[in-house]
Design a protein around this motif. Structure first.
Motif, PDB file in Angstrom:
ATOM      1  N   THR A 152     -34.401  24.103 -21.459  1.00 12.85           N
ATOM      2  CA  THR A 152     -34.534  24.412 -22.871  1.00 12.85           C
ATOM      3  C   THR A 152     -35.428  25.629 -22.996  1.00 12.85           C
ATOM      4  OG1 THR A 152     -36.429  22.932 -23.072  1.00 12.85           O
ATOM      5  CG2 THR A 152     -34.269  22.020 -23.607  1.00 12.85           C
ATOM      6  N   THR A 153     -35.029  26.534 -23.839  1.00 12.97           N
ATOM      7  CA  THR A 153     -35.841  27.719 -24.077  1.00 12.97           C
ATOM      8  C   THR A 153     -36.332  27.683 -25.511  1.00 12.97           C
ATOM      9  OG1 THR A 153     -33.887  28.977 -24.687  1.00 12.97           O
ATOM     10  CG2 THR A 153     -34.610  29.132 -22.395  1.00 12.97           C
ATOM     11  N   HIS A 154     -37.575  27.993 -25.665  1.00 13.25           N
ATOM     12  CA  HIS A 154     -38.192  28.017 -26.987  1.00 13.25           C
ATOM     13  C   HIS A 154     -38.538  29.461 -27.310  1.00 13.25           C
ATOM     14  CE1 HIS A 154     -38.527  23.663 -27.096  1.00 13.25           C
ATOM     15  NE2 HIS A 154     -38.934  23.721 -25.847  1.00 13.25           N
ATOM     16  N   HIS A 155     -38.137  29.907 -28.483  1.00 14.62           N
ATOM     17  CA  HIS A 155     -38.425  31.258 -28.916  1.00 14.62           C
ATOM     18  C   HIS A 155     -39.436  31.201 -30.052  1.00 14.62           C
ATOM     19  CE1 HIS A 155     -35.136  32.920 -26.564  1.00 14.62           C
ATOM     20  NE2 HIS A 155     -34.394  31.910 -26.987  1.00 14.62           N
ATOM     21  N   THR A 156     -40.450  32.019 -29.931  1.00 13.80           N
ATOM     22  CA  THR A 156     -41.471  32.097 -30.966  1.00 13.80           C
ATOM     23  C   THR A 156     -41.406  33.486 -31.580  1.00 13.80           C
ATOM     24  OG1 THR A 156     -42.866  30.596 -29.723  1.00 13.80           O
ATOM     25  CG2 THR A 156     -43.924  31.877 -31.458  1.00 13.80           C
ATOM     26  N   VAL A 157     -41.242  33.541 -32.874  1.00  9.01           N
ATOM     27  CA  VAL A 157     -41.187  34.809 -33.578  1.00  9.01           C
ATOM     28  C   VAL A 157     -42.505  35.004 -34.310  1.00  9.01           C
ATOM     29  CG1 VAL A 157     -39.997  36.135 -35.347  1.00  9.01           C
ATOM     30  CG2 VAL A 157     -38.701  34.613 -33.856  1.00  9.01           C
TER      31      VAL A 157
END
Length: 142
Positions: A56-61
């Protein structure tokens, strides 16, 4: 001097083959056995074939505002003189101002060409400290 040692658990006579359980206070003092590796990790003891892998990849903007200053004067603490004062605004033309003036020229509205340079909403707002008059930042119009 005679030393007193704690009592040992009672044993049954040697011929019976039975051992009495230890007293209750000794059972409370012994910690429970730790879980096995399989119980601790939650994996079964035997696995067949390759284990399925899930990633799982988590992207933080992170949105960083270009300037904390707005189009209107605001109360701030000056980082130079450390006074709490209202900013003074000076307006400076930007590319949007020049573009509006060019469009007015193309429509042959020569008498209105100076209007974008007089209207503050067509220009950037430079903020200066109200006490020491030093530059603090710019609000860029888009």
């Amino acid at each position: 001097m005679e030393r007193v040692y704690p009592a040992t658990p009672l044993e049954a006579p040697k011929g019976s083959g039975e051992v009495e359980s230890p007293p209750e206070h000794q059972q409370l003092l012994t910690p429970p056995a730790p879980p096995s590796y399989d119980q601790a990790t939650g994996t079964p003891a035997e696995t067949t074939g390759p284990a399925p892998t899930t990633t799982t990849t988590h992207h933080t903007v992170v949105v960083v505002p270009s300037s904390p200053y707005g189009p209107e004067p605001m109360d701030v603490q000056c980082p130079h003189c450390h006074n709490y004062a209202r900013t003074r605004i000076s307006y400076k033309p930007n590319s949007r101002t020049h573009l509006i003036a060019l469009i007015l020229c193309l429509f042959q509205l020569y008498c209105c060409v100076c209007l974008p340079y007089c209207i503050s909403s067509c220009m950037n707002a430079n903020h200066y400290c109200g006490m020491c008059d030093r530059y603090l930042g710019t609000y860029n119009r888009k």
